[in-house]
Design a protein around this motif. Sequence first.
Motif, PDB file in Angstrom:
ATOM      1  N   ASP A   2       0.814  -1.173   0.004  1.00 16.75           N
ATOM      2  CA  ASP A   2      -0.016  -0.054   0.011  1.00 16.75           C
ATOM      3  C   ASP A   2       0.840   1.141   0.070  1.00 16.75           C
ATOM      4  OD1 ASP A   2       0.845  -0.633   2.701  1.00 16.75           O
ATOM      5  OD2 ASP A   2      -0.955   0.386   3.484  1.00 16.75           O
ATOM      6  N   GLN A   3       0.496   2.355  -0.488  1.00 18.36           N
ATOM      7  CA  GLN A   3       0.870   3.532  -0.459  1.00 18.36           C
ATOM      8  C   GLN A   3       1.535   4.200   0.816  1.00 18.36           C
ATOM      9  OE1 GLN A   3      -1.473   6.779  -2.131  1.00 18.36           O
ATOM     10  NE2 GLN A   3      -1.486   5.797  -4.017  1.00 18.36           N
ATOM     11  N   LYS A   4       0.836   3.932   1.879  1.00 16.49           N
ATOM     12  CA  LYS A   4       1.314   4.334   3.221  1.00 16.49           C
ATOM     13  C   LYS A   4       2.629   3.603   3.495  1.00 16.49           C
ATOM     14  CE  LYS A   4       0.154   4.922   8.005  1.00 16.49           C
ATOM     15  NZ  LYS A   4      -0.641   4.878   9.223  1.00 16.49           N
ATOM     16  N   HIS A   5       2.672   2.301   3.243  1.00 17.20           N
ATOM     17  CA  HIS A   5       3.757   1.573   3.473  1.00 17.20           C
ATOM     18  C   HIS A   5       5.087   1.859   2.736  1.00 17.20           C
ATOM     19  CE1 HIS A   5       6.039  -1.991   5.151  1.00 17.20           C
ATOM     20  NE2 HIS A   5       6.399  -2.373   4.198  1.00 17.20           N
ATOM     21  N   VAL A   6       4.773   2.074   1.476  1.00 20.61           N
ATOM     22  CA  VAL A   6       5.672   2.383   0.548  1.00 20.61           C
ATOM     23  C   VAL A   6       6.408   3.789   0.887  1.00 20.61           C
ATOM     24  CG1 VAL A   6       6.259   2.922  -1.898  1.00 20.61           C
ATOM     25  CG2 VAL A   6       4.797   1.048  -1.292  1.00 20.61           C
ATOM     26  N   LYS A   7       5.628   4.651   1.193  1.00 29.36           N
ATOM     27  CA  LYS A   7       6.159   6.343   1.334  1.00 29.36           C
ATOM     28  C   LYS A   7       6.990   6.084   2.830  1.00 29.36           C
ATOM     29  CE  LYS A   7       2.620   9.052  -0.633  1.00 29.36           C
ATOM     30  NZ  LYS A   7       1.417  10.077  -0.324  1.00 29.36           N
ATOM     31  N   ILE A  26       9.288  -2.393  -3.965  1.00 23.58           N
ATOM     32  CA  ILE A  26       9.025  -0.934  -3.981  1.00 23.58           C
ATOM     33  C   ILE A  26       9.119  -0.591  -5.378  1.00 23.58           C
ATOM     34  CG2 ILE A  26       9.661   1.234  -3.207  1.00 23.58           C
ATOM     35  CD1 ILE A  26      10.117   0.050  -0.431  1.00 23.58           C
ATOM     36  N   GLN A  27      10.112  -0.889  -6.102  1.00 21.04           N
ATOM     37  CA  GLN A  27      10.365  -0.510  -7.601  1.00 21.04           C
ATOM     38  C   GLN A  27       9.206  -1.161  -8.522  1.00 21.04           C
ATOM     39  OE1 GLN A  27      14.266  -1.997  -8.978  1.00 21.04           O
ATOM     40  NE2 GLN A  27      14.239  -0.406 -10.690  1.00 21.04           N
ATOM     41  N   LYS A  34       1.515   6.158  -9.500  1.00 20.08           N
ATOM     42  CA  LYS A  34       2.152   7.718  -9.815  1.00 20.08           C
ATOM     43  C   LYS A  34       2.267   8.421  -8.605  1.00 20.08           C
ATOM     44  CE  LYS A  34       1.234  11.140 -13.049  1.00 20.08           C
ATOM     45  NZ  LYS A  34       0.581  11.667 -14.333  1.00 20.08           N
ATOM     46  N   VAL A  35       1.529   8.178  -7.754  1.00 20.48           N
ATOM     47  CA  VAL A  35       1.390   9.004  -6.429  1.00 20.48           C
ATOM     48  C   VAL A  35       2.744   8.631  -5.832  1.00 20.48           C
ATOM     49  CG1 VAL A  35       0.295   9.476  -4.012  1.00 20.48           C
ATOM     50  CG2 VAL A  35      -1.077   9.174  -6.237  1.00 20.48           C
ATOM     51  N   SER A  37       5.399   7.651  -7.245  1.00 23.66           N
ATOM     52  CA  SER A  37       6.743   7.893  -7.562  1.00 23.66           C
ATOM     53  C   SER A  37       6.814   9.668  -7.680  1.00 23.66           C
ATOM     54  CB  SER A  37       6.649   7.419  -9.365  1.00 23.66           C
ATOM     55  OG  SER A  37       5.388   7.906  -9.999  1.00 23.66           O
ATOM     56  N   LEU A  38       5.790  10.128  -7.605  1.00 22.84           N
ATOM     57  CA  LEU A  38       5.872  11.907  -7.797  1.00 22.84           C
ATOM     58  C   LEU A  38       6.422  12.068  -6.360  1.00 22.84           C
ATOM     59  CD1 LEU A  38       2.476  13.040  -9.203  1.00 22.84           C
ATOM     60  CD2 LEU A  38       4.880  13.184 -10.099  1.00 22.84           C
ATOM     61  N   TYR A  39       6.078  11.294  -5.170  1.00 26.90           N
ATOM     62  CA  TYR A  39       6.548  11.424  -3.853  1.00 26.90           C
ATOM     63  C   TYR A  39       8.109  11.164  -3.913  1.00 26.90           C
ATOM     64  CZ  TYR A  39       6.832  11.212   1.220  1.00 26.90           C
ATOM     65  OH  TYR A  39       7.228  11.468   2.312  1.00 26.90           O
ATOM     66  N   LEU A  40       8.679  10.339  -4.541  1.00 30.28           N
ATOM     67  CA  LEU A  40       9.891  10.046  -4.658  1.00 30.28           C
ATOM     68  C   LEU A  40      10.854  10.938  -5.334  1.00 30.28           C
ATOM     69  CD1 LEU A  40      12.259   7.907  -4.055  1.00 30.28           C
ATOM     70  CD2 LEU A  40      11.973   6.788  -6.203  1.00 30.28           C
ATOM     71  N   ASP A  41      10.255  11.627  -6.247  1.00 30.40           N
ATOM     72  CA  ASP A  41      10.783  12.627  -7.219  1.00 30.40           C
ATOM     73  C   ASP A  41      10.925  13.911  -6.400  1.00 30.40           C
ATOM     74  OD1 ASP A  41      10.811  10.846  -9.425  1.00 30.40           O
ATOM     75  OD2 ASP A  41       9.074  11.914 -10.524  1.00 30.40           O
ATOM     76  N   GLN A  42       9.970  13.924  -5.565  1.00 30.50           N
ATOM     77  CA  GLN A  42       9.764  15.323  -4.399  1.00 30.50           C
ATOM     78  C   GLN A  42      10.953  14.857  -3.611  1.00 30.50           C
ATOM     79  OE1 GLN A  42       8.143  18.166  -4.849  1.00 30.50           O
ATOM     80  NE2 GLN A  42       9.519  18.784  -3.090  1.00 30.50           N
TER      81      GLN A  42
END
Length: 140
Positions: A2-7, A26-27, A34-35, A37-42
């Motif tokens: 899920d997104q929370k765990h990945v973030k 994670i990769q 997309k959310v 990957s944008l978080y990783l870019d930021q």
Amino acid sequence: MDQKHVKEKLIFFREQSLPENEMNDIQEHLIHCKVCSLYLDQLNDDFATIQSEKLVSADPFYYTRLKAKMEQHEQLGVSSRSWAQVVVFSLLLIFAISSGIMLGKNFSTLGYQNEKVTSELLLFDGAKQEPIEQFLLTEK
């Protein structure tokens, strides 16, 4: 995942300090989400900004300018400007203290001709109302 765990694990992913199976998970998640990957870019942008702010370019002539100023200060000794500042400050301080004393003397010599004002001022005299203070203030 899920997104929370990945973030939560993206910083460790970025530093490549996760086990290989989690890195792969994670990769794979980043490819589809997309959310995240944008978080990783930021996150990468933020770390790049922090890294660029850490680097400070050194001024090559700073030491020589500082040394020249120190030598100049030693040669001059105490400047006349600093003495002038001390004298001006002292005169202003003496003027302020003497003005305050004169104002206080003028105020204290004014007679209270209005009894109402005098009686109202006596209400603010707490020493007469407090017996312990009166006891401590009187001499034996």
